[in-house]
Structure formats: structure tokens, C-alpha cells
Design a protein around this motif. Structure first.
Motif, PDB file in Angstrom:
ATOM      1  N   ALA A 242      24.661 -24.776  31.384  1.00 24.11           N
ATOM      2  CA  ALA A 242      24.939 -26.092  31.948  1.00 24.11           C
ATOM      3  C   ALA A 242      23.937 -26.459  33.033  1.00 24.11           C
ATOM      4  N   ALA A 243      23.472 -25.465  33.789  1.00 20.53           N
ATOM      5  CA  ALA A 243      22.523 -25.740  34.876  1.00 20.53           C
ATOM      6  C   ALA A 243      21.202 -26.270  34.325  1.00 20.53           C
ATOM      7  N   ASN A 244      20.692 -25.637  33.273  1.00 18.88           N
ATOM      8  CA  ASN A 244      19.430 -26.097  32.693  1.00 18.88           C
ATOM      9  C   ASN A 244      19.553 -27.493  32.095  1.00 18.88           C
ATOM     10  N   GLU A 245      20.665 -27.752  31.412  1.00 21.16           N
ATOM     11  CA  GLU A 245      20.841 -29.068  30.796  1.00 21.16           C
ATOM     12  C   GLU A 245      21.063 -30.147  31.850  1.00 21.16           C
ATOM     13  N   ALA A 246      21.675 -29.783  32.976  1.00 23.68           N
ATOM     14  CA  ALA A 246      21.856 -30.769  34.047  1.00 23.68           C
ATOM     15  C   ALA A 246      20.509 -31.170  34.640  1.00 23.68           C
ATOM     16  N   GLU A 247      19.592 -30.217  34.753  1.00 26.96           N
ATOM     17  CA  GLU A 247      18.252 -30.544  35.255  1.00 26.96           C
ATOM     18  C   GLU A 247      17.511 -31.464  34.284  1.00 26.96           C
ATOM     19  N   LYS A 248      17.702 -31.219  32.990  1.00 28.40           N
ATOM     20  CA  LYS A 248      17.041 -32.075  32.003  1.00 28.40           C
ATOM     21  C   LYS A 248      17.577 -33.503  32.064  1.00 28.40           C
ATOM     22  N   LEU A 249      18.876 -33.639  32.293  1.00 25.00           N
ATOM     23  CA  LEU A 249      19.454 -34.988  32.357  1.00 25.00           C
ATOM     24  C   LEU A 249      18.927 -35.772  33.544  1.00 25.00           C
ATOM     25  N   LEU A 250      18.566 -35.064  34.616  1.00 25.89           N
ATOM     26  CA  LEU A 250      18.028 -35.757  35.785  1.00 25.89           C
ATOM     27  C   LEU A 250      16.607 -36.241  35.558  1.00 25.89           C
ATOM     28  N   LYS A 251      15.904 -35.614  34.618  1.00 26.43           N
ATOM     29  CA  LYS A 251      14.499 -35.956  34.399  1.00 26.43           C
ATOM     30  C   LYS A 251      14.294 -36.962  33.277  1.00 26.43           C
ATOM     31  N   GLN A 252      15.257 -37.065  32.375  1.00 27.65           N
ATOM     32  CA  GLN A 252      15.074 -37.960  31.244  1.00 27.65           C
ATOM     33  C   GLN A 252      16.357 -38.737  30.981  1.00 27.65           C
ATOM     34  N   GLU A 253      16.213 -39.834  30.263  1.00 30.84           N
ATOM     35  CA  GLU A 253      17.370 -40.653  29.925  1.00 30.84           C
ATOM     36  C   GLU A 253      18.150 -40.011  28.796  1.00 30.84           C
ATOM     37  N   LEU A 254      19.438 -40.319  28.733  1.00 34.29           N
ATOM     38  CA  LEU A 254      20.289 -39.772  27.698  1.00 34.29           C
ATOM     39  C   LEU A 254      19.886 -40.331  26.336  1.00 34.29           C
ATOM     40  N   THR A 255      19.939 -39.476  25.326  1.00 33.73           N
ATOM     41  CA  THR A 255      19.664 -39.904  23.959  1.00 33.73           C
ATOM     42  C   THR A 255      20.941 -40.406  23.309  1.00 33.73           C
ATOM     43  N   GLU A 256      20.789 -41.145  22.241  1.00 29.97           N
ATOM     44  CA  GLU A 256      21.956 -41.647  21.528  1.00 29.97           C
ATOM     45  C   GLU A 256      22.571 -40.525  20.699  1.00 29.97           C
ATOM     46  N   PHE A 257      23.808 -40.675  20.328  1.00 31.72           N
ATOM     47  CA  PHE A 257      24.502 -39.644  19.580  1.00 31.72           C
ATOM     48  C   PHE A 257      23.865 -39.416  18.207  1.00 31.72           C
ATOM     49  N   GLU A 258      23.275 -40.478  17.613  1.00 29.24           N
ATOM     50  CA  GLU A 258      22.725 -40.333  16.270  1.00 29.24           C
ATOM     51  C   GLU A 258      21.466 -39.481  16.257  1.00 29.24           C
ATOM     52  N   SER A 259      20.803 -39.288  17.386  1.00 31.54           N
ATOM     53  CA  SER A 259      19.523 -38.583  17.418  1.00 31.54           C
ATOM     54  C   SER A 259      19.649 -37.153  17.929  1.00 31.54           C
ATOM     55  N   PHE A 260      20.846 -36.583  17.841  1.00 33.28           N
ATOM     56  CA  PHE A 260      21.030 -35.235  18.328  1.00 33.28           C
ATOM     57  C   PHE A 260      20.318 -34.224  17.435  1.00 33.28           C
ATOM     58  N   ASP A 261      19.928 -33.116  18.024  1.00 35.82           N
ATOM     59  CA  ASP A 261      19.210 -32.070  17.305  1.00 35.82           C
ATOM     60  C   ASP A 261      20.133 -31.402  16.299  1.00 35.82           C
ATOM     61  N   SER A 262      19.513 -30.703  15.352  1.00 30.58           N
ATOM     62  CA  SER A 262      20.271 -29.952  14.365  1.00 30.58           C
ATOM     63  C   SER A 262      20.795 -28.665  14.994  1.00 30.58           C
ATOM     64  N   ILE A 263      21.801 -28.104  14.365  1.00 35.43           N
ATOM     65  CA  ILE A 263      22.423 -26.889  14.882  1.00 35.43           C
ATOM     66  C   ILE A 263      21.517 -25.706  14.595  1.00 35.43           C
ATOM     67  N   PRO A 264      21.169 -24.883  15.590  1.00 35.28           N
ATOM     68  CA  PRO A 264      20.275 -23.743  15.360  1.00 35.28           C
ATOM     69  C   PRO A 264      20.955 -22.666  14.526  1.00 35.28           C
ATOM     70  N   GLU A 265      20.145 -21.984  13.705  1.00 31.51           N
ATOM     71  CA  GLU A 265      20.668 -20.896  12.870  1.00 31.51           C
ATOM     72  C   GLU A 265      20.659 -19.565  13.610  1.00 31.51           C
ATOM     73  N   THR A 272      21.223 -26.470  23.437  1.00 31.91           N
ATOM     74  CA  THR A 272      20.986 -27.590  24.330  1.00 31.91           C
ATOM     75  C   THR A 272      22.203 -28.517  24.279  1.00 31.91           C
ATOM     76  N   ARG A 273      22.197 -29.522  25.135  1.00 31.08           N
ATOM     77  CA  ARG A 273      23.303 -30.482  25.131  1.00 31.08           C
ATOM     78  C   ARG A 273      23.406 -31.192  23.787  1.00 31.08           C
ATOM     79  N   SER A 274      22.262 -31.593  23.235  1.00 32.07           N
ATOM     80  CA  SER A 274      22.263 -32.300  21.958  1.00 32.07           C
ATOM     81  C   SER A 274      22.800 -31.417  20.847  1.00 32.07           C
ATOM     82  N   GLN A 275      22.398 -30.149  20.840  1.00 26.00           N
ATOM     83  CA  GLN A 275      22.856 -29.238  19.795  1.00 26.00           C
ATOM     84  C   GLN A 275      24.341 -28.929  19.940  1.00 26.00           C
ATOM     85  N   LEU A 276      24.831 -28.877  21.172  1.00 25.55           N
ATOM     86  CA  LEU A 276      26.248 -28.604  21.378  1.00 25.55           C
ATOM     87  C   LEU A 276      27.109 -29.768  20.874  1.00 25.55           C
TER      88      LEU A 276
END
Length: 480
Positions: A242-265, A272-276
């Protein structure tokens, strides 16, 4: 024309401000008289908050809480003296303390249960249900006390307020998936095995999984060792920070739900937040009739539960606190049209620890309220290498000529740190070890002094195949 004042009368004696203050004092006096005949456990909702977290209490309060739960009247007897033996504060520095704890958890882990909500139906009245819940809760606490006394176990200061457990019951009954958030530095301590059993007892259609927060503190080889341990136990798990993802949110704007990353194998990958959220979305698609997926978030205080929820939501939705009781009741948070998070109040489950000093180092006991800091700091000195302590704090620790490899004592570390920071007592001018200990222990809990507990199988094999993990001086202390 000058206004003459009465010399015998003080100005402002009958002023409006004095009347308001006097009225407040009288009102407070009336409130105190109203509840003067009640004990603190009998005051109820009008005076005390029923959802205040209770993890530790002295013998008197413990007895009064039992009497209150059992709805039993008692009479205090004056001039009756009972002498109790004073329990000593001990700390075990045995090298096999981790193995001993795992053995105890294996032998008595099935007895460390979660209180069950009694069965009820539409014919059960609220008064009857309340009485049944109190009886079940008293029996559960009595069984844990007997186990702790007979087997001489050291248990965590588990939650002793029935109202907090009622919030957990509601979250489990309402949610489709229960996610227990644990600290990556010691996942087994923060995981309650019986919680998984209780979830499936409520409904076999529910799912249980653990979210290993603060996974950025683990190396890749260490995460692989935990992957083997979790897979052997047939657990669904996710690594997250959560700490790493919170830092990323402070540096960049939130992405839309449709553009979330794929689930890692890769199971050892830190989500990441998008993958979660993509993982949650995949789970929601499995729901029938397009029903909303309810996800319950459960965990100890100080494991990052509130921080994880805020990161998922993309903004601060719940208050963050390291002590239990900050979240008073469960609350629902809509992530999307198909996903809804249900935040449960942070509570401490019963678990086995080595000593009370170990509980302080895990953040289960408040540092600012500890009476003896020697044991906890001694554990820090044992787990963190001397060279690491000197580099982080910029101090020089004494060397023992007879045993140069001996770890520093608690007093040696605290005196050196107090001298370096200028922490001296006002009376005798000696190093203030108590003040220094609070800073050192908070650095240990926050991860500045990094130590990660190994799984029961250890991680020596993984580290032999990946020698690069030994380059981190902070993680070198984990190999002891």
C-alpha cells in the motif's frame, strides 16, 4: 458627566460570561450525580462508547467486565486483603524461539478460535439473541484463559469487547469474499487460521484469502519461500504494498477502471493497484445475476488495512491509525458498480507469541504505554546486526574484547543513541534510555530497522541460489 461606580461592588460580578460558566459547571455536576451510583461497566451508551477496543485490562477491570457480560450482580467486600505473587518480566533470547513458537502453534493452534455467533432465526427476539451472544463470548474467553494458564502460553492481547466481534460477525455474514490483511514481515502471526474455518462454516460459497501487505520489504527469494508455504497450506494469497502504491498515486493521476493492468501469473509478484482491482473485477464477473461483489477487509491494527482501502479507492476514505478502535463500526465503500468494500474494525485475534517483548516489537502493544523497554530493545539488538545499527543511527557501539561478535545489549544501544541525539535526563544528566527506546522501537515497527521472520521451513535454500539478496545490509539481519 462621569459615571460613578459603587466602590464596594466588584465590576463584572454578575456578568453574562460568569453566568454561562456557572451554568456549565452545574450541568456537569448534575450529570455526575446521575451516574454516581453506577460502576464504569454499567454506564452504557449514555456515557461510554460501546465499541471502544479492549485488548488489555488489569485484574479488577477484567473481573468487572466478566461480571457485566454474565449479567451478574456482585458486592464489594472491604478490608479483605489477598497477596498475589508478582510476575516477572522475562525475555527469552534462545536462538530456537521461532521454531518453538511454530511448534506451539501446531500443537495448540486449533484451540485459538474465533468466537462464533450463536444460531438464531426470525423467532429469536433481540433480547434472547443478546443473551446467547454474551454466553458464547464468556465461554470463549474462559477457554482461552484456561489454555493460557494450563499450557503456560503467551497469547496476544486479543480483543475482549463483544461489540467489536459483533462487527466482525456482520462483515462475514454480509460479504462474499473475506480478505485478511497481514504484515509481510511475519504473516503467520497476523493470520488467524480459525477465521478461514469460520468463513466456510457460514457458507461454502464464500471465499477466504490473505493479502500480504508491505511486501516491498521482502526480497524476491523471500517471497518465493512464502509462496511455497502458502501453496502448501492451500491458501489464496496476494502480495501487495500500500505504501508504494500511495506514492504512485501522488505522482500521477488515477487511471480509469477500463485501463487496468492484467492479472500477473507469477504468484510472487507484488500486485499494483490496477492489478488488484482487476483481480476484484474478475471475481465480480463470476457473480450470478450481475450482483455486486461484497469484499470484507479484516486485519490487525498496524498492518495497513486502512491504507490499503484508501489506495484501492484512490482517495482517503477511512482514517488511518496504529491502535485498535479507530474504526468504530463496519462501513461500506463503493469501488465500482460491481465491487463494494466492507471495512471491519481492526481487532487483535488470539495468537501465540514468544514474550511480551515480542508483542511490543510486532506493534501489538502501544509503545508509549510500555513500562519496561529493556526486553523489547534487547530483541531488536539480537535481530538487527551491530553494523546495521551503527550505519543507520551514526553511532559507535562498544566492542567486547572477549566476544567481539556479541550483539550489543539494550543499555549499550540506548546510551549510545541518547548521547548522539543529546537525550539527557533533567535531574541527573544521564542518557535518557526511555526516550531513546521509544524512537528505536518505532523505527523497528515502521521498517526502518528491517527484520523479516522466516516461514517454518526457513529460506536458507532460496538464499543460496540467490546470493544477490545478501547485498542489502538491512535484510542480512534476517538470516540470524
Amino acid at each position: 458627566m462621569a459615571i460613578r461606580r459603587n466602590p464596594g461592588k466588584k465590576p463584572g460580578k454578575n456578568s453574562l460570561g460568569r453566568a454561562i460558566v456557572k451554568s456549565k459547571v452545574n450541568n456537569q455536576r448534575n450529570v455526575n450525580q446521575k451516574f454516581a451510583h453506577l460502576h464504569t461497566t454499567e454506564e452504557g451508551d449514555e456515557v461510554k462508547n460501546k465499541l471502544a477496543s479492549i485488548t488489555e485490562a488489569n485484574a479488577l477491570n477484567e473481573f468487572l467486565n466478566y461480571a457485566n457480560l454474565a449479567e451478574t450482580e456482585f458486592i464489594a467486600q472491604k478490608e479483605t486483603t489477598i497477596v498475589l505473587e508478582k510476575s516477572s518480566f522475562q525475555i527469552s533470547l534462545d536462538e530456537n524461539e521461532e521454531k518453538r513458537r511454530f511448534k506451539l502453534e501446531k500443537d495448540f493452534g486449533n484451540n485459538l478460535t474465533v468466537p462464533r455467533r450463536p444460531k438464531w432465526d426470525s423467532k429469536t427476539t433481540p433480547e434472547e439473541l443478546d443473551h446467547l451472544e454474551r454466553e458464547v463470548f464468556i465461554e470463549w474467553r474462559r477457554n482461552l484463559s484456561d489454555l493460557e494458564e494450563k499450557e503456560e502460553l503467551v497469547l496476544t492481547p486479543f480483543e475482549k469487547n463483544l461489540e467489536v466481534w459483533r462487527q466482525l460477525w456482520r462483515v462475514i455474514e454480509r460479504c462474499d469474499i473475506i480478505i485478511q490483511i497481514v504484515d509481510a514481515r511475519d504473516p503467520l502471526l497476523y493470520r488467524c487460521n480459525d477465521l478461514e474455518k469460520y468463513v466456510y462454516e457460514i457458507s461454502k460459497d464464500k471465499k477466504y484469502m490473505i493479502l500480504v501487505n508491505k511486501s516491498d520489504l521482502l526480497t524476491t527469494s523471500q517471497r518465493l519461500c512464502w509462496v511455497k508455504n502458502f501453496q502448501k497450506a492451500k491458501l489464496d494469497f496476494i502480495f501487495f504494498s500500500a505504501a508504494n502504491e500511495a506514492e504512485k498515486l501522488l505522482k500521477q493521476e488515477l487511471t480509469e477502471f477500463e485501463s487496468f493492468d492484467s492479472i500477473p501469473e507469477d504468484p510472487s509478484h507484488v500486485y499494483t493497484r490496477s492489478q488488484l482491482i482487476a483481480k476484484f473485477t474478475e471475481m465480480s464477473n463470476q457473480k450470478q445475476n450481475n450482483e455486486r461483489l461484497m469484499i470484507g477487509m479484516v486485519g490487525y491494527p498496524n498492518v495497513g488495512k486502512s491504507s490499503t482501502i484508501n489506495v484501492i479507492c484512490g482517495q482517503k476514505k477511512v482514517a488511518v491509525s496504529a491502535t485498535p478502535g479507530k474504526t468504530k463500526h463496519f462501513q461500506t465503500l463503493n469501488i465500482s458498480e460491481k465491487i463494494c468494500l466492507c471495512d471491519c474494525p481492526g481487532l487483535v485475534f488470539p495468537s501465540i507469541v514468544s514474550t511480551k517483548a515480542d508483542m511490543i516489537c510486532h506493534g501489538l502493544l502501544p509503545i508509549d504505554q510500555m513500562r519496561d523497554h529493556t526486553g523489547a530493545v534487547a530483541l531488536v539488538c539480537k535481530r538487527i546486526q551491530k553494523q546495521t545499527l551503527q550505519q543507520i543511527y551514526g553511532i559507535r557501539l562498544p566492542i567486547d574484547p572477549e566476544n567481539p561478535n556479541r550483539p550489543p545489549t539494550a543499555s549499550e544501544l540506548l546510551q549510545a543513541y541518547a548521547f548522539q541525539r543529546g537525550f539527557m535526563t533533567s535531574i541527573y544528566g544521564v542518557p535518557d534510555e526511555s526516550r531513546a527506546s521509544r524512537i528505536v522501537l518505532k523505527d523497528y515497527i515502521n521498517g526502518k530497522l528491517l527484520y523479516c521472520h522466516p516461514p517454518p521451513s526457513g529460506w536458507e535454500i532460496e538464499q543460496q541460489t540467490n546470493n544477490n539478496s545478501n547485498n542489502n545490509s538491512n535484510n542480512n539481519s534476517n538470516n540470524n
